[in-house]
Structures are given as structure tokens and as C-alpha cells.
Design a protein around this motif. Structure first.
Motif, PDB file in Angstrom:
ATOM      1  N   GLU A  38       0.846  -1.192   0.000  1.00  0.00           N
ATOM      2  CA  GLU A  38       0.000   0.000   0.000  1.00  0.00           C
ATOM      3  C   GLU A  38       0.883   1.244   0.000  1.00  0.00           C
ATOM      4  OE1 GLU A  38      -3.045   0.028  -0.501  1.00  0.00           O
ATOM      5  OE2 GLU A  38      -3.828  -1.927   0.100  1.00  0.00           O
ATOM      6  N   PRO A  39       0.387   2.355  -0.527  1.00  0.00           N
ATOM      7  CA  PRO A  39      -0.922   2.519  -1.152  1.00  0.00           C
ATOM      8  C   PRO A  39      -0.961   1.933  -2.560  1.00  0.00           C
ATOM      9  CG  PRO A  39       0.311   4.558  -1.300  1.00  0.00           C
ATOM     10  CD  PRO A  39       1.150   3.619  -0.478  1.00  0.00           C
ATOM     11  N   ALA A  40      -2.180   1.791  -3.081  1.00  0.00           N
ATOM     12  CA  ALA A  40      -2.403   1.308  -4.453  1.00  0.00           C
ATOM     13  C   ALA A  40      -1.947  -0.123  -4.648  1.00  0.00           C
ATOM     14  CB  ALA A  40      -1.740   2.251  -5.457  1.00  0.00           C
ATOM     15  N   TYR A  41      -2.202  -0.974  -3.658  1.00  0.00           N
ATOM     16  CA  TYR A  41      -1.875  -2.401  -3.776  1.00  0.00           C
ATOM     17  C   TYR A  41      -2.574  -2.990  -5.004  1.00  0.00           C
ATOM     18  CZ  TYR A  41      -1.515  -7.380  -2.592  1.00  0.00           C
ATOM     19  OH  TYR A  41      -1.251  -8.737  -2.628  1.00  0.00           O
ATOM     20  N   GLY A  42      -1.829  -3.762  -5.787  1.00  0.00           N
ATOM     21  CA  GLY A  42      -2.399  -4.443  -6.937  1.00  0.00           C
ATOM     22  C   GLY A  42      -2.490  -3.624  -8.199  1.00  0.00           C
ATOM     23  N   LEU A  43      -2.134  -2.335  -8.148  1.00  0.00           N
ATOM     24  CA  LEU A  43      -2.188  -1.491  -9.334  1.00  0.00           C
ATOM     25  C   LEU A  43      -0.799  -1.389  -9.979  1.00  0.00           C
ATOM     26  CD1 LEU A  43      -4.527   1.398  -8.109  1.00  0.00           C
ATOM     27  CD2 LEU A  43      -5.134  -0.694  -9.354  1.00  0.00           C
ATOM     28  N   TRP A  44      -0.797  -1.040 -11.257  1.00  0.00           N
ATOM     29  CA  TRP A  44       0.436  -0.982 -12.027  1.00  0.00           C
ATOM     30  C   TRP A  44       1.102   0.384 -11.923  1.00  0.00           C
ATOM     31  CZ3 TRP A  44       2.462  -5.290 -14.257  1.00  0.00           C
ATOM     32  CH2 TRP A  44       1.617  -6.380 -14.441  1.00  0.00           C
ATOM     33  N   THR A  45       2.430   0.385 -11.953  1.00  0.00           N
ATOM     34  CA  THR A  45       3.195   1.623 -11.834  1.00  0.00           C
ATOM     35  C   THR A  45       4.536   1.469 -12.530  1.00  0.00           C
ATOM     36  OG1 THR A  45       4.092   3.240 -10.254  1.00  0.00           O
ATOM     37  CG2 THR A  45       4.246   0.914  -9.641  1.00  0.00           C
ATOM     38  N   LEU A  46       5.176   2.587 -12.810  1.00  0.00           N
ATOM     39  CA  LEU A  46       6.585   2.560 -13.181  1.00  0.00           C
ATOM     40  C   LEU A  46       7.417   2.294 -11.934  1.00  0.00           C
ATOM     41  CD1 LEU A  46       6.716   5.756 -15.441  1.00  0.00           C
ATOM     42  CD2 LEU A  46       6.743   3.386 -16.234  1.00  0.00           C
ATOM     43  N   PRO A  47       8.553   1.618 -12.058  1.00  0.00           N
ATOM     44  CA  PRO A  47       9.417   1.440 -10.885  1.00  0.00           C
ATOM     45  C   PRO A  47       9.938   2.790 -10.406  1.00  0.00           C
ATOM     46  CG  PRO A  47      10.519   0.691 -12.890  1.00  0.00           C
ATOM     47  CD  PRO A  47       9.106   0.977 -13.260  1.00  0.00           C
ATOM     48  N   ALA A  48       9.597   3.154  -9.182  1.00  0.00           N
ATOM     49  CA  ALA A  48       9.949   4.473  -8.645  1.00  0.00           C
ATOM     50  C   ALA A  48       9.843   4.448  -7.132  1.00  0.00           C
ATOM     51  CB  ALA A  48       9.034   5.558  -9.219  1.00  0.00           C
ATOM     52  N   GLY A  49      10.511   5.390  -6.476  1.00  0.00           N
ATOM     53  CA  GLY A  49      10.446   5.490  -5.023  1.00  0.00           C
ATOM     54  C   GLY A  49      11.222   6.704  -4.545  1.00  0.00           C
ATOM     55  N   TYR A  50      11.306   6.854  -3.223  1.00  0.00           N
ATOM     56  CA  TYR A  50      11.937   8.031  -2.637  1.00  0.00           C
ATOM     57  C   TYR A  50      13.451   8.019  -2.826  1.00  0.00           C
ATOM     58  CZ  TYR A  50       7.510   9.083  -0.348  1.00  0.00           C
ATOM     59  OH  TYR A  50       6.196   9.393  -0.105  1.00  0.00           O
ATOM     60  N   LEU A  51      13.983   9.184  -3.163  1.00  0.00           N
ATOM     61  CA  LEU A  51      15.424   9.366  -3.280  1.00  0.00           C
ATOM     62  C   LEU A  51      16.070   9.261  -1.908  1.00  0.00           C
ATOM     63  CD1 LEU A  51      17.749  10.192  -5.257  1.00  0.00           C
ATOM     64  CD2 LEU A  51      17.270  12.563  -4.600  1.00  0.00           C
ATOM     65  N   GLU A  52      17.205   8.566  -1.831  1.00  0.00           N
ATOM     66  CA  GLU A  52      17.939   8.407  -0.586  1.00  0.00           C
ATOM     67  C   GLU A  52      19.031   9.468  -0.480  1.00  0.00           C
ATOM     68  OE1 GLU A  52      17.257   6.310   1.745  1.00  0.00           O
ATOM     69  OE2 GLU A  52      16.160   4.631   0.858  1.00  0.00           O
ATOM     70  N   VAL A  53      19.388   9.812   0.769  1.00  0.00           N
ATOM     71  CA  VAL A  53      20.512  10.716   1.002  1.00  0.00           C
ATOM     72  C   VAL A  53      21.793  10.056   0.493  1.00  0.00           C
ATOM     73  CG1 VAL A  53      21.901  11.851   2.778  1.00  0.00           C
ATOM     74  CG2 VAL A  53      19.408  11.814   2.979  1.00  0.00           C
ATOM     75  N   GLY A  54      22.602  10.821  -0.221  1.00  0.00           N
ATOM     76  CA  GLY A  54      23.876  10.305  -0.692  1.00  0.00           C
ATOM     77  C   GLY A  54      23.871   9.772  -2.104  1.00  0.00           C
ATOM     78  N   GLU A  55      22.736   9.814  -2.793  1.00  0.00           N
ATOM     79  CA  GLU A  55      22.693   9.345  -4.171  1.00  0.00           C
ATOM     80  C   GLU A  55      22.111  10.421  -5.074  1.00  0.00           C
ATOM     81  OE1 GLU A  55      20.304   5.796  -4.235  1.00  0.00           O
ATOM     82  OE2 GLU A  55      18.447   6.867  -3.743  1.00  0.00           O
ATOM     83  N   SER A  56      22.498  10.391  -6.329  1.00  0.00           N
ATOM     84  CA  SER A  56      21.935  11.312  -7.308  1.00  0.00           C
ATOM     85  C   SER A  56      20.548  10.832  -7.718  1.00  0.00           C
ATOM     86  CB  SER A  56      22.841  11.383  -8.538  1.00  0.00           C
ATOM     87  OG  SER A  56      22.795  10.159  -9.260  1.00  0.00           O
ATOM     88  N   ALA A  57      19.814  11.703  -8.401  1.00  0.00           N
ATOM     89  CA  ALA A  57      18.485  11.316  -8.869  1.00  0.00           C
ATOM     90  C   ALA A  57      18.567  10.129  -9.815  1.00  0.00           C
ATOM     91  CB  ALA A  57      17.803  12.501  -9.539  1.00  0.00           C
ATOM     92  N   ALA A  58      19.553  10.124 -10.712  1.00  0.00           N
ATOM     93  CA  ALA A  58      19.703   9.010 -11.648  1.00  0.00           C
ATOM     94  C   ALA A  58      20.067   7.719 -10.922  1.00  0.00           C
ATOM     95  CB  ALA A  58      20.769   9.352 -12.692  1.00  0.00           C
ATOM     96  N   GLN A  59      20.962   7.806  -9.930  1.00  0.00           N
ATOM     97  CA  GLN A  59      21.308   6.610  -9.159  1.00  0.00           C
ATOM     98  C   GLN A  59      20.101   6.070  -8.407  1.00  0.00           C
ATOM     99  OE1 GLN A  59      24.503   8.345  -6.871  1.00  0.00           O
ATOM    100  NE2 GLN A  59      26.092   7.494  -8.197  1.00  0.00           N
ATOM    101  N   GLY A  60      19.313   6.979  -7.834  1.00  0.00           N
ATOM    102  CA  GLY A  60      18.120   6.541  -7.112  1.00  0.00           C
ATOM    103  C   GLY A  60      17.111   5.876  -8.023  1.00  0.00           C
TER     104      GLY A  60
END
Length: 263
Positions: free
Chosen positions: A126-148
Motif C-alpha cells: 500500500e498505497p495502491a496495492y495491486g495497481l500498475w506503476t513505473l518502478p519508482a520510489g523516494y530518493l535516498e541521502v547520498g545518491e543522485s536522482a539518476a542513481q536513485g
């Protein structure tokens, strides 16, 4: 529906874990002039003891409530106040006086292209269990946007990808999120569900399940991408997503978009 599901191209879980250490490829530098193209879719002020600080009193009706109820520095309750020289209500510690700011969160992800298809994951959480998405998530400290974005793709789809170019930045002010989505391609044609995914699949553009997509950001990204592919000119996009209060995450009628820039 013409799609390629993950059981055809399995990547062992152990290999997936090892791949997460791979560094993201550097991004090419983009240089172009932007043009504006509108697009719209309907689719308590108290002290605290060192041992056990007292819980803050709930604010009176109609008074905003802080989402930072306790001071991260000393653990005392916070109160909402406008600090000197500021114009907005902030969470201010009732004991040490520190001011705590609530800042937007950055979400990064990949639009993975493979043989005129795109890679989607069906959410196992959750949220949106069972629905389709692009692979994505929160950026972590210490990594660039592309690395994340590459890391999230490994975690959710066990796919080792090479970043091609940034595709979209989407701001969602109501929920305090900003998305950066990159175009990417798989280094090898292998993918399988990660721990947060029920399944992964490659979808032809005409077969993308828009009635089963999670999140307004994913709907907007994929609609922009399909439009670009059909026009033969893939651009970089920026827009603001205006969500309506109380609407569901994937409700096609729960948002409009403004300030659309295509470069």
C-alpha cells in the motif's frame, strides 16, 4: 493484451541483490529551448521533562496541526508559530526553540523502454496495492536522482538499467512531492518481481492498463510519453499536478495539470 510477463525473463533474486551495487550511468547534457504548451486532464506551548515529555495538546478546531509533533533534537512537544522574519506557520520546539521545516519529498523512477514496450510493476504494498506503476520510489541521502531511479528499478523489477535521459519532472504541491522520471533501457533483457512487486510485465503502448494504474504522476508520465512516441519527437516535460483533496490515488478525474513545458 500483448505483453511480456516476468516469468519469460527471470532474473534470480540473488543476482538482483548483487546488481543493486551497480552505479548509474552519467546523463547526457540536454540543451534546448522550452515552449509553453498547456495541457489539462480530467481524467502547544509546554515544557517537557528529560525522561518523558508530555504529549502536546490538540489544537483548537480550525487551527492547523503540525505534522512534526515532537522536536527531533530534544523530544519536547512543538507548537505552530510564525518565527521572526518568516511568513508561514512552522513547528517550533516549546523547549529549545528550534524551528523545524517540512520540505517536499523527491521521488525518482524509470520509464524502461524495450522493443517498443515499457516495463511496469504491479504493486505488492500500500498505497495502491495491486495497481500498475513505473518502478519508482523516494530518493535516498547520498545518491543522485539518476542513481536513485536505477536503484528503485533494481529493487522493484530486478532490472539492471542504463539511464538514457531525463523525461519528466512533475510537482505535486498538495502532497509535497516532486517526481523525476528518466528514460532507461535494460542492459540485459532480464527482469522479475522484487519484494515490493506482485509481478512485472512489458506492455505495448496501446495495451497499457490506464484503468489499473497507480498514482496521477504515472498516468501523466505515460500519457505524455505515448503522445511523444506517436509524434516521433520525445521531449523533456515539466508540469504541476493539482490533486483534489480527498481523491483516490489513481482516480482519473482527481487532478488537473498546469504549467506544462515541453523541451
Amino acid at each position: 493484451m500483448l505483453l511480456l510477463r516476468s516469468h519469460h525473463l527471470l532474473l534470480p533474486h540473488a543476482a538482483c541483490l548483487l546488481l543493486r551495487r551497480a552505479a548509474a550511468a552519467p546523463l547526457p547534457r540536454a540543451a534546448a529551448a522550452a515552449r509553453l504548451r498547456p495541457l489539462r486532464m480530467s481524467t502547544s506551548n509546554s515544557s517537557a521533562s528529560a525522561s518523558s515529555p508530555a504529549a502536546p495538546s490538540p489544537p483548537p478546531a480550525g487551527v492547523p496541526k503540525s505534522r512534526i509533533p515532537f522536536c527531533p533534537a530534544c523530544g519536547s512537544p512543538t507548537k505552530l508559530a510564525v518565527p521572526d522574519g518568516d511568513e508561514k506557520m512552522r513547528a517550533v520546539c516549546s523547549s529549545c526553540g528550534r524551528v523545524h521545516y517540512e520540505n517536499p519529498k523527491m521521488v525518482v523512477g524509470c520509464l524502461v523502454e524495450h522493443e517498443n514496450k515499457v516495463l511496469l510493476c504491479r504493486r505488492k504494498i500500500e498505497p495502491a496495492y495491486g495497481l500498475w506503476t513505473l518502478p519508482a520510489g523516494y530518493l535516498e541521502v547520498g545518491e543522485s536522482a539518476a542513481q536513485g531511479a536505477s536503484r528503485e528499478t533494481l529493487e522493484e523489477a530486478c532490472a539492471d538499467v542504463e539511464i538514457v535521459s531525463p523525461f519528466a519532472q512533475l510537482d505535486i504541491p498538495l502532497i509535497g512531492q516532486s517526481y523525476i522520471i528518466f528514460r532507461a533501457r535494460m542492459k540485459t533483457p532480464n527482469f522479475s518481481p522484487g519484494v515490493e512487486s506482485l509481478e512485472c510485465a512489458l506492455f505495448a503502448l496501446d495495451d497499457i492498463p490506464f484503468d489499473s494504474l497507480a498514482f496521477s504522476s504515472i498516468i501523466v508520465t505515460l500519457r505524455m510519453y505515448i503522445e511523444d512516441v506517436k509524434s516521433g519527437n520525445i521531449k523533456f516535460h515539466y508540469c504541476t499536478i493539482n490533486k483534489r483533496i480527498g481523491a483516490g490515488a489513481s482516480d482519473l478525474r482527481s487532478f488537473d495539470i498546469d504549467n506544462h513545458l515541453a523541451v
